[in-house]
Design a protein around this motif. Structure first.
Motif, short mmCIF file in Angstrom:
data_model
loop_
_atom_site.label_atom_id
_atom_site.label_comp_id
_atom_site.label_asym_id
_atom_site.label_seq_id
_atom_site.Cartn_x
_atom_site.Cartn_y
_atom_site.Cartn_z
N ARG A 281 0.80 -1.22 0.00
CA ARG A 281 0.00 0.00 0.00
C ARG A 281 0.83 1.27 0.00
NH1 ARG A 281 -5.29 -0.32 1.29
NH2 ARG A 281 -5.19 1.80 0.46
N VAL A 282 2.13 1.16 -0.16
CA VAL A 282 2.99 2.34 -0.15
C VAL A 282 3.04 2.94 -1.56
CG1 VAL A 282 5.32 3.20 0.24
CG2 VAL A 282 4.37 1.46 1.76
N PRO A 283 2.54 4.17 -1.76
CA PRO A 283 2.56 4.77 -3.10
C PRO A 283 3.93 5.37 -3.40
CG PRO A 283 1.54 6.28 -1.55
CD PRO A 283 1.90 5.05 -0.77
N SER A 284 4.08 5.89 -4.60
CA SER A 284 5.35 6.50 -4.99
C SER A 284 5.54 7.85 -4.32
CB SER A 284 5.41 6.66 -6.51
OG SER A 284 4.32 7.46 -6.98
N ARG A 285 4.45 8.47 -3.88
CA ARG A 285 4.52 9.77 -3.21
C ARG A 285 4.18 9.58 -1.74
NH1 ARG A 285 0.50 12.71 -4.49
NH2 ARG A 285 1.43 14.73 -3.98
N LEU A 286 5.11 9.96 -0.89
CA LEU A 286 4.86 9.90 0.55
C LEU A 286 5.71 10.97 1.24
CD1 LEU A 286 7.55 8.35 1.91
CD2 LEU A 286 6.43 6.38 0.90
N GLN A 287 5.34 11.26 2.46
CA GLN A 287 6.04 12.27 3.25
C GLN A 287 6.40 11.68 4.60
OE1 GLN A 287 4.02 16.01 3.54
NE2 GLN A 287 5.30 16.78 5.20
N VAL A 288 7.65 11.88 5.01
CA VAL A 288 8.14 11.33 6.28
C VAL A 288 8.20 12.45 7.30
CG1 VAL A 288 9.99 10.09 7.42
CG2 VAL A 288 9.48 9.62 5.02
N THR A 289 7.53 12.26 8.43
CA THR A 289 7.55 13.22 9.54
C THR A 289 8.07 12.51 10.78
OG1 THR A 289 5.62 14.36 8.61
CG2 THR A 289 6.16 14.80 10.92
N HIS A 290 9.05 13.11 11.44
CA HIS A 290 9.64 12.52 12.64
C HIS A 290 9.00 13.15 13.87
CE1 HIS A 290 12.68 11.34 9.68
NE2 HIS A 290 13.00 10.38 10.52
N VAL A 291 8.42 12.31 14.70
CA VAL A 291 7.79 12.74 15.94
C VAL A 291 8.57 12.12 17.09
CG1 VAL A 291 5.67 12.78 17.30
CG2 VAL A 291 5.54 12.87 14.80
N GLY A 292 9.41 12.94 17.73
CA GLY A 292 10.21 12.42 18.82
C GLY A 292 11.10 11.28 18.41
N GLY A 293 11.67 11.32 17.21
CA GLY A 293 12.53 10.25 16.72
C GLY A 293 11.79 9.10 16.08
N LEU A 294 10.46 9.14 16.09
CA LEU A 294 9.67 8.08 15.47
C LEU A 294 9.21 8.54 14.09
CD1 LEU A 294 8.22 5.33 15.80
CD2 LEU A 294 6.24 6.61 16.64
N PRO A 295 9.65 7.89 13.03
CA PRO A 295 9.24 8.32 11.69
C PRO A 295 7.81 7.88 11.38
CG PRO A 295 10.68 6.41 11.54
CD PRO A 295 10.62 6.78 12.99
N LEU A 296 7.01 8.83 10.92
CA LEU A 296 5.64 8.55 10.47
C LEU A 296 5.56 8.80 8.98
CD1 LEU A 296 3.57 10.30 13.31
CD2 LEU A 296 4.29 7.90 13.15
N LEU A 297 5.12 7.78 8.24
CA LEU A 297 5.02 7.88 6.79
C LEU A 297 3.58 8.24 6.42
CD1 LEU A 297 7.66 6.23 7.16
CD2 LEU A 297 7.10 5.07 5.02
N GLU A 298 3.43 9.42 5.86
CA GLU A 298 2.12 9.85 5.38
C GLU A 298 1.98 9.50 3.90
OE1 GLU A 298 -0.61 13.91 4.85
OE2 GLU A 298 1.42 14.02 5.67
N LEU A 299 1.02 8.66 3.59
CA LEU A 299 0.82 8.22 2.21
C LEU A 299 0.10 9.31 1.44
CD1 LEU A 299 -0.25 4.52 2.83
CD2 LEU A 299 2.05 5.52 2.73
N LEU A 300 0.62 9.62 0.26
CA LEU A 300 0.04 10.67 -0.59
C LEU A 300 -0.41 10.03 -1.90
CD1 LEU A 300 2.72 13.45 -0.01
CD2 LEU A 300 0.56 13.15 1.19
N PRO A 301 -1.56 9.38 -1.90
CA PRO A 301 -2.02 8.72 -3.13
C PRO A 301 -2.36 9.74 -4.21
CG PRO A 301 -3.75 8.69 -1.47
CD PRO A 301 -2.52 9.24 -0.80
#
Length: 359
Positions: A281-301
């Protein structure tokens, strides 16, 4: 973490005759039925790889050559900036491209990305030399020389990049410059990774084997590559087979062991690629946000109703209309030729059966 179904046992899965030949061609002994999946460790000391191997020096040298050619053509006109400003221009362009990882080895060669990077880098460098020229002189800055320099540099760099991409793609497809690659994890995802890389040599990765202490056994589906050892054998396998890249798929190793393996890849100077969880389910467009050292991948379909698609459809129709107008004389000549030689109808028509028997 391991795959859902891991079958225990010491026996390595058998290879077909074609896969045995592939293993032999890669410099590995064939894996026989009943042989231990983990081969003997190679008696080679741990290497210290240079990080410079990650960079494509040919692209850097090509860009420098194209910039020098642009400077020569610019100076041949006689009027314009001096050599010091041209050196500043070249240094800024190369620095911006390098800062955007334009010289890093890439799996996918994207011509549009290269054109965008070339356009923006030369534009910023042009604005900079205009500002320097305005600060050091009381006269009006020369806009025409700057525009001419920008055009020369952009066109030559774009031509050089596109030509280089074509050569690199051809060399990758012929396995002449493919990076020797190992896959960590011989489960379902590791097997799928090996199949994808073998089917698509244009990415420049040539898998030679797996690292897994407990390779999964799937009935009727032998491993396509030999098992070279476990993750603890990484340094010796890298030194013994001149490995340049490691793809970390799902394996039976613990979380801490995989983190140590990634640290080892960095120490050895080899590229590390990770197959993420939920990769389907990982698209070619995504954004990585680090929250307290924890990476969160926001999927941008990608949505077909977005403004980008609307603009693309509009440009496609305008381009088709323009081409139709340009080619209309040729189409008219072809129409007359078909009518005189074959008669009517001019356009070929045929019934096509689609879903639910619709025509």
């Amino acid at each position: 973490m391991s795959d859902p179904a891991v079958v225990s046992g010491d026996r390595a899965e058998e290879l077909t005759s074609a896969e045995q030949a592939s293993a032999a061609a890669n410099g590995h002994p064939p894996v026989e039925a009943g042989q231990d999946a983990v081969v003997t460790q190679l008696p080679v000391p741990d290497p210290e790889r240079s990080p410079l191997r990650r960079w494509t020096m040919q692209a850097l040298l090509l860009d420098v050559a194209m910039l020098v050619l642009a400077n020569v053509l610019f100076l041949a006109d006689g009027a314009g900036y001096g050599v010091p400003l041209l050196i500043v221009f070249d240094a800024v362009v190369v620095g911006l491209v390098a800062g955007s990882r334009g010289y890093a080895t890439r799996l996918r060669l994207e011509a549009l990305d290269d054109l965008r990077l070339t356009f923006t880098s030369t534009a910023v460098a042009t604005v900079l030399i205009l500002a320097i020229d305005a600060l050091r002189s009381t006269d009006e800055p020369g806009v025409y020389p700057a525009l001419r320099l920008w055009l020369l540099a952009t066109v030559l760099l774009a031509v050089g990049r596109l030509s280089s991409n074509l050569v690199v793609a051809w060399r990758r497809a012929s396995s002449r410059t493919a990076a020797t690659t190992i896959i960590v994890g011989a489960g379902r995802v590791g097997r799928l990774t090996a199949i994808r890389l073998l089917d698509h040599p244009e990415f420049g990765l040539r898998p030679i084997g797996f690292l897994d202490a407990e390779p999964m056994e799937i009935s009727g589906r032998p491993l396509s590559l030999p098992v070279l050892g476990n993750s603890g054998n990484l340094a010796r396998v890298v030194a013994g087979h001149d490995v340049e890249c490691a793809v970390v798929a799902f394996s039976t190793d613990s979380h801490d062991n995989l983190l140590d393996l990634l640290d080892e890849c960095e120490r050895l100077g080899i590229r590390a690629l990770i197959v993420p969880r939920l990769f389907e389910r990982v698209p070619s467009r995504l954004q990585v946000t680090h929250v307290g050292g924890l990476p969160l991948l926001e999927l941008l379909p990608t949505s077909p109703h977005s403004i980008q698609f609307a603009v693309k459809y509009a440009l496609d129709r305008l381009a088709a209309l323009a081409l139709l107008a340009v080619l209309s004389p040729l189409l008219l000549v072809l129409t007359v030729a078909v009518a005189l030689s074959l008669g009517r109808p001019i356009l070929y028509r045929q019934d096509r059966v689609s879903l639910d028997g619709r025509r």
